[in-house]
Design a protein around this motif. Structure first.
Motif, mmCIF file in Angstrom:
data_model
loop_
_atom_site.group_PDB
_atom_site.id
_atom_site.type_symbol
_atom_site.label_atom_id
_atom_site.label_comp_id
_atom_site.label_asym_id
_atom_site.label_seq_id
_atom_site.Cartn_x
_atom_site.Cartn_y
_atom_site.Cartn_z
ATOM 1 N N VAL A 757 -14.479 -19.087 -13.877
ATOM 2 C CA VAL A 757 -14.274 -19.826 -15.123
ATOM 3 C C VAL A 757 -14.767 -21.252 -14.923
ATOM 4 C CG1 VAL A 757 -12.608 -20.668 -16.813
ATOM 5 C CG2 VAL A 757 -12.289 -18.428 -15.772
ATOM 6 N N SER A 758 -15.736 -21.666 -15.729
ATOM 7 C CA SER A 758 -16.263 -23.023 -15.620
ATOM 8 C C SER A 758 -15.346 -23.976 -16.377
ATOM 9 C CB SER A 758 -17.675 -23.082 -16.196
ATOM 10 O OG SER A 758 -18.208 -24.387 -16.078
ATOM 11 N N ARG A 759 -14.816 -24.964 -15.666
ATOM 12 C CA ARG A 759 -13.856 -25.891 -16.268
ATOM 13 C C ARG A 759 -14.316 -27.327 -16.088
ATOM 14 N NH1 ARG A 759 -7.688 -24.471 -15.017
ATOM 15 N NH2 ARG A 759 -7.513 -25.934 -16.769
ATOM 16 N N PRO A 760 -13.857 -28.224 -16.943
ATOM 17 C CA PRO A 760 -14.205 -29.631 -16.792
ATOM 18 C C PRO A 760 -13.721 -30.196 -15.460
ATOM 19 C CG PRO A 760 -13.285 -29.215 -18.970
ATOM 20 C CD PRO A 760 -13.065 -27.968 -18.166
ATOM 21 N N VAL A 761 -14.368 -31.265 -15.032
ATOM 22 C CA VAL A 761 -13.932 -31.951 -13.806
ATOM 23 C C VAL A 761 -12.492 -32.408 -13.971
ATOM 24 C CG1 VAL A 761 -14.334 -33.952 -12.325
ATOM 25 C CG2 VAL A 761 -16.284 -32.666 -13.260
ATOM 26 N N LYS A 762 -12.180 -32.983 -15.129
ATOM 27 C CA LYS A 762 -10.804 -33.367 -15.444
ATOM 28 C C LYS A 762 -10.666 -33.480 -16.951
ATOM 29 C CE LYS A 762 -11.613 -38.349 -14.663
ATOM 30 N NZ LYS A 762 -12.969 -38.266 -14.105
ATOM 31 N N GLU A 763 -9.418 -33.454 -17.403
ATOM 32 C CA GLU A 763 -9.131 -33.496 -18.827
ATOM 33 C C GLU A 763 -8.019 -34.495 -19.095
ATOM 34 O OE1 GLU A 763 -8.555 -29.515 -20.509
ATOM 35 O OE2 GLU A 763 -9.440 -28.721 -18.659
ATOM 36 N N PHE A 764 -8.178 -35.262 -20.165
ATOM 37 C CA PHE A 764 -7.165 -36.232 -20.589
ATOM 38 C C PHE A 764 -5.900 -35.489 -21.012
ATOM 39 C CE2 PHE A 764 -5.070 -38.562 -24.020
ATOM 40 C CZ PHE A 764 -4.889 -39.814 -23.455
ATOM 41 N N LYS A 765 -4.732 -35.976 -20.528
ATOM 42 C CA LYS A 765 -3.478 -35.289 -20.834
ATOM 43 C C LYS A 765 -2.339 -36.229 -21.231
ATOM 44 C CE LYS A 765 -5.015 -31.149 -20.145
ATOM 45 N NZ LYS A 765 -5.118 -30.182 -21.262
ATOM 46 N N GLY A 766 -2.628 -37.503 -21.434
ATOM 47 C CA GLY A 766 -1.554 -38.387 -21.878
ATOM 48 C C GLY A 766 -1.867 -39.834 -21.582
ATOM 49 N N CYS A 767 -1.077 -40.739 -22.207
ATOM 50 C CA CYS A 767 -1.294 -42.172 -22.014
ATOM 51 C C CYS A 767 -0.026 -42.936 -22.364
ATOM 52 C CB CYS A 767 -2.465 -42.669 -22.866
ATOM 53 S SG CYS A 767 -2.211 -42.462 -24.645
ATOM 54 N N LYS A 768 0.012 -44.153 -21.931
ATOM 55 C CA LYS A 768 1.102 -45.057 -22.286
ATOM 56 C C LYS A 768 0.557 -46.479 -22.309
ATOM 57 C CE LYS A 768 5.493 -46.007 -23.080
ATOM 58 N NZ LYS A 768 6.222 -45.492 -24.262
ATOM 59 N N LYS A 769 0.817 -47.186 -23.397
ATOM 60 C CA LYS A 769 0.367 -48.568 -23.516
ATOM 61 C C LYS A 769 1.510 -49.498 -23.136
ATOM 62 C CE LYS A 769 -2.779 -51.159 -26.463
ATOM 63 N NZ LYS A 769 -3.567 -51.084 -27.713
ATOM 64 N N VAL A 770 1.219 -50.445 -22.267
ATOM 65 C CA VAL A 770 2.248 -51.355 -21.790
ATOM 66 C C VAL A 770 1.794 -52.795 -22.019
ATOM 67 C CG1 VAL A 770 1.316 -51.237 -19.432
ATOM 68 C CG2 VAL A 770 3.669 -52.020 -19.809
ATOM 69 N N PHE A 771 2.700 -53.631 -22.544
ATOM 70 C CA PHE A 771 2.415 -55.032 -22.837
ATOM 71 C C PHE A 771 3.104 -55.901 -21.785
ATOM 72 C CE2 PHE A 771 1.777 -52.761 -26.704
ATOM 73 C CZ PHE A 771 0.773 -53.430 -27.386
ATOM 74 N N LEU A 772 2.331 -56.793 -21.171
ATOM 75 C CA LEU A 772 2.868 -57.589 -20.071
ATOM 76 C C LEU A 772 2.445 -59.049 -20.174
ATOM 77 C CD1 LEU A 772 2.157 -55.174 -17.077
ATOM 78 C CD2 LEU A 772 4.407 -55.734 -18.031
ATOM 79 N N LYS A 773 3.378 -59.931 -19.880
ATOM 80 C CA LYS A 773 3.066 -61.352 -19.750
ATOM 81 C C LYS A 773 2.416 -61.586 -18.386
ATOM 82 C CE LYS A 773 6.697 -62.981 -22.850
ATOM 83 N NZ LYS A 773 5.724 -63.418 -23.879
ATOM 84 N N PRO A 774 1.779 -62.735 -18.189
ATOM 85 C CA PRO A 774 1.085 -62.997 -16.914
ATOM 86 C C PRO A 774 2.024 -62.858 -15.718
ATOM 87 C CG PRO A 774 0.511 -64.656 -18.543
ATOM 88 C CD PRO A 774 1.592 -63.842 -19.150
ATOM 89 N N GLN A 775 1.525 -62.176 -14.704
ATOM 90 C CA GLN A 775 2.214 -61.984 -13.422
ATOM 91 C C GLN A 775 3.460 -61.093 -13.523
ATOM 92 O OE1 GLN A 775 0.511 -63.098 -10.762
ATOM 93 N NE2 GLN A 775 -0.940 -63.805 -12.331
ATOM 94 N N LYS A 776 3.660 -60.458 -14.651
ATOM 95 C CA LYS A 776 4.793 -59.558 -14.815
ATOM 96 C C LYS A 776 4.364 -58.119 -14.529
ATOM 97 C CE LYS A 776 7.776 -62.684 -15.967
ATOM 98 N NZ LYS A 776 8.942 -62.996 -15.082
ATOM 99 N N SER A 777 5.362 -57.305 -14.132
ATOM 100 C CA SER A 777 5.100 -55.917 -13.788
ATOM 101 C C SER A 777 6.006 -55.000 -14.594
ATOM 102 C CB SER A 777 5.334 -55.672 -12.295
ATOM 103 O OG SER A 777 4.480 -56.475 -11.512
#
Length: 836
Positions: A757-777
């Motif tokens: 079965v020929s399959r893609p190298v990889k497939e997108f499966k999710g994401c998360k957007k994160v908002f950060l101030k400078p030097q914050k984690s």
């Protein structure tokens, strides 16, 4: 209005009443059954905004960002908030159901409605659609996911037969609908115009009943696209509940009743279809939205503008920024140039268009940031039909034109005046224009206006129509588009080729013009296009300066030479990306390539801002230090782009579409258009980035790519699994100097044990957007069901398959593998699954 028991109503309905409920009664309303207090449900278009019940003379509405722009935010929470705002608009339009979102696949860059859809990736498309649907339906309004399925091109869209493998159908084209239904349960699904493997989708029992209803367990209403039904019995048996629009083209009441009486159609089938319509009516009653409500524009508020501006800014993508030429400083000496600078390009063409509350251009957005307006030059013209003459005109001292509607033509001795009104446009889409005192789609309009030339100039004036039209200037016949018509091209519906004539006007000279228009029934040419000819037709009356682009480019070069930095605004428009046709190529229309070349030769500090719904060819990128993708980005587009350019908002958009260097590089290049009524999806499951990665063919910009004015570090990938769920956790730190947002993206590589079965190298499966101030984690986690993360569709078993073995896990901020953290998970026990 009280709710009701669906089964009790079915028992009480007469056969004729049931038959009426199987189609709309007009363009936007279901049939009402007053005898049983069954009200009429109102539908409204919704890809870019909730228009209400009219194309012509529509009530102004909020204009949202296009689908590709919304997906570029990679922000499910934001999309859900936008869904709530769309529902609020629906309340103001008295609409119980929004005809959106669009969830088809942008398998190539040339699709006419590509801007309406979200992405080339099925998973991103599915979660984006689900977020919007959840927002809409949380406010009691029904959502309609469309167009089910494979409605990915406009070329011969009503007849095109899409030929594709079962894996491609399942893994790419059905999957977005599957995910959206699993996560949001939309009230409605709209079938597509096209065929799939030899059968129109609107009469495909396999797609509408076996997969959508039985396999996925979905129990809502299926409606057709407008004029997208091709049979009576087959569509009813297949599970299509509602034919749109009305009065029905196929499900004519007498014909359906005859089919019932002759036992061609089972009464059980009729009841099944009616049951789903009544369930929607019941849900609409429970929504508390008033029936037959007047439409208003009271949602034109600062709160609405703020939400749409925030979304538009999150959609803007910074593609290149050498030597930090951006953000601009207020003190920078800039010039603004280009055909997409002063004109708001806020939506694509066709049914996505709305009568927007307003539209902010890039030039207006930049002006709002500065004390003095910057120098500006058009550079070149990309208008297909020039400028709407009505928007530049006045009548009796007020803006616009004056329209009188009659039952009879202009040469009739005693005409019956139906109504008269002021209108701001002379380009008229009239297929839904009706008047209560006229029981026919035959009508005649007299349209009058005055145009005053702001300078001594030669102008071109164009007239064309679906119908017949005569243009008089200062009482003399100027253009005759009635006597000897020739067939032209209309994006929605046919139209005449018309005629263009030149006229010279002195500065301050005023001309008075009048158009005598007859509706579509007077058209002297034959057309089979039902969308355009089923009603009032259309009129196009436009004007443009009779000046060459060479002259405009010379003027632009002078402006560019006077500035330190140039904001060069290029792209397409709703005349080039629209429902009804596909683009012939990826090239920027008009003389924009020459304009870019000439400006870059004059000034090296160019910020190229591209407005388009899908990718365009971008030459000279190696010579341009900054590139911004601005999309068709809604009514706040110009303000949002200015916010990005001046650093008031840090760019955080990511590409939902791979950006090829050339059109020839895209995987659908060889088989995009109709080949005598068929199109073969020859790229199979290798759509978009899957193809580029498999072939090691580097695009111009990767899927998921987008820069920021700050830098982020993604580290410490942890992967946890149980029987059902994969959870990835990373640490994200803003290591730069300004506040910003990063999109953490998850991709999965196929099993090490996959054979045959020929399959893609990889497939997108999710994401998360994160908002950060400078030097914050922050710690960011993404979870996805194992069955969606790791499976492919096993054609032999007709089920999804998760194979035993090791799977690669990639996490980063784009699909580019060199920037991704990598780990592995192991599946010890293989399994098959079906359903949601």
């Amino acid at each position: 209005m009280e709710s009701f028991d669906v089964e009790q109503i079915i028992d009480k309905l007469r056969v004729k009443e049931k038959v009426q409920l199987l189609s709309l009664k007009d363009f936007w309303h279901t049939y009402n059954v007053d005898r049983l207090e069954i009200p009429s449900v109102r539908l409204s278009d919704g890809p870019n905004g909730v228009r209400g019940t009219k194309f012509f003379r529509s009530v102004p509405s909020a204009c949202f960002s296009s689908g590709t722009a919304l997906a570029a935010t990679f922000n499910e929470e934001l999309l859900e908030d936008l869904g709530k705002l769309m529902a609020k608009e629906a309340h103001h339009k008295g609409a119980h159901v929004i005809l959106g979102p669009t969830c088809n696949i942008a398998r190539g860059p040339l699709g006419g409605r590509g801007f309406e859809s979200f992405s080339e990736d099925p998973y991103l498309s599915g979660i984006a659609a689900a977020a919007i649907i959840n927002g809409i339906q949380s406010q009691g309004v029904g959502a309609t996911i469309k167009h089910f399925v494979c409605n990915d091109i406009e070329n011969e869209r009503n007849s095109i037969d899409v030929i594709l493998s079962e894996r491609a159908l399942r893994e790419v084209y059905l999957l977005p609908f599957q995910i959206a239904i699993a996560k949001s349960k939309p009230k409605c699904v709209m079938s597509s115009y096209n065929k799939v493997s030899g059968e129109h989708v609107s009469q495909s029992k396999r797609l509408l009943t076996d997969i959508l209803r039985k396999e996925w367990g979905w129990d809502g209403l299926i409606m057709s696209d407008w004029f997208g039904v091709y049979s009576i019995k087959a569509s009813l048996d297949a599970g299509l509940d509602l034919e749109c629009p009305g009065y029905p083209l196929m499900r004519k009441h007498d014909a359906v009743m005859h089919a019932i009486a002759s036992r061609e159609i089972s009464m059980d089938v009729i009841d099944d279809r009616v049951r789903n319509v009544l369930k929607l009516v019941k849900q609409s009653i429970e929504s508390k939205i008033q029936f037959n409500a007047p439409e208003d524009s009271k949602n034109n508020t600062q709160e609405t503008s703020s939400v749409i501006r925030k979304a538009a800014a999150e959609a803007v993508i910074l593609l290149k920024n050498e030597e930090s030429i951006l953000p601009l400083q207020r003190s920078d000496k800039i010039a603004v140039i280009g055909p997409n600078a002063a004109t708001p390009r806020i939506f694509g063409g066709g049914s996505a268009s709305v009568n927007s509350y307003y539209g902010v251009s890039i030039l207006e957005g930049i002006k709002s940031k500065l004390e003095d307006a910057p120098p500006y030059s058009l550079g070149c013209d990309i208008s297909r039909n020039m400028n709407d003459l009505g928007k530049l005109s006045s009548y009796d001292g007020e803006p616009g034109v004056w329209i009188k509607s009659y039952k009879e033509p202009a040469d009739y001795p005693h005409r019956t005046l139906l109504e008269e009104f002021r209108h701001e446009f002379s380009n008229l889409l009239l297929f839904d224009y009706v008047h209560k005192d006229n029981d026919s789609s035959l009508f005649f309009l007299d349209i009058e206006g005055e145009f005053t030339s702001p300078k001594t100039n030669n102008y071109k004036i164009h007239l064309s129509c679906l119908g017949t039209a005569l243009l008089y200037i200062d009482g003399k016949l100027f253009i005759d588009d009635k006597t000897h018509q020739r067939m032209g091209f209309g994006a929605i519906g046919a139209k005449s080729r018309g005629e263009t004539k030149s006229i010279k006007l002195e500065k301050g000279q005023t001309i008075k013009y009048k158009v005598e228009f007859g509706s579509a029934q007077t058209f002297t040419l034959e057309t089979l296009d039902l969308v355009g000819s089923n009603g009032g037709g259309s009129l196009s009356l436009t004007i443009g300066e009779d000046i060459s682009d060479e002259t405009r480019i010379q003027e632009a070069k002078e402006v560019a030479n006077s500035a330190d930095k140039v904001i060069l605004c290029v792209g397409t428009s709703n005349e080039w990306e629209s429902e009804g046709f596909d683009r012939p190529d990826m090239d920027l229309p008009g003389s924009q390539i020459q304009l870019i070349e000439e400006i870059v030769s004059m000034n090296k500090n160019v910020v190229l801002v591209n407005l388009s719904g899908t990718p365009v060819t971008l030459p000279f990128t190696d010579q341009i230090p900054a590139i911004v993708q601005g999309w068709f980005n809604g009514m706040e587009s110009g303000n949002a782009i200015a916010d990005i350019l001046y650093g008031d908002t840090n760019p955080s958009g990511k590409l939902p579409l791979t950006w090829p260097k050339r059109c020839e590089d895209n995987p659908a290049f060889l088989n995009f258009h109709s080949d005598k009524g068929k199109v073969v999806y020859g790229e199979d499951v290798f759509v978009g980035y899957r193809y580029y990665e498999k072939t090691k063919n580097l695009p111009l910009f990767d899927f998921g790519f987008g820069l920021s004015y700050t830098d982020f570090k993604i580290s410490n990938l942890r992967v946890d699994t149980d029987i059902e769920t994969l959870k990835c956790t990373v640490d994200v730190q803003n290591v730069g100097l300004v506040e910003g947002a990063e999109v953490v993206q998850l991709y999965i590589g196929s099993s090490s044990n996959t054979v045959g079965v020929s399959r893609p190298v990889k497939e997108f499966k999710g994401c998360k957007k994160v908002f950060l101030k400078p030097q914050k984690s922050a710690e960011v986690s993404i979870s996805v069901p194992i069955k969606y993360a790791c499976s492919y569709f096993d054609v032999e078993h007709e089920k999804w398959s998760v194979e035993k073995g090791d799977y690669s896990v990639y996490v980063g901020n784009s699909s580019n593998s060199s920037k991704l953290l990598v780990s592995k998970i192991s599946v010890a026990q293989p399994f098959l699954w079906a359903g949601l």
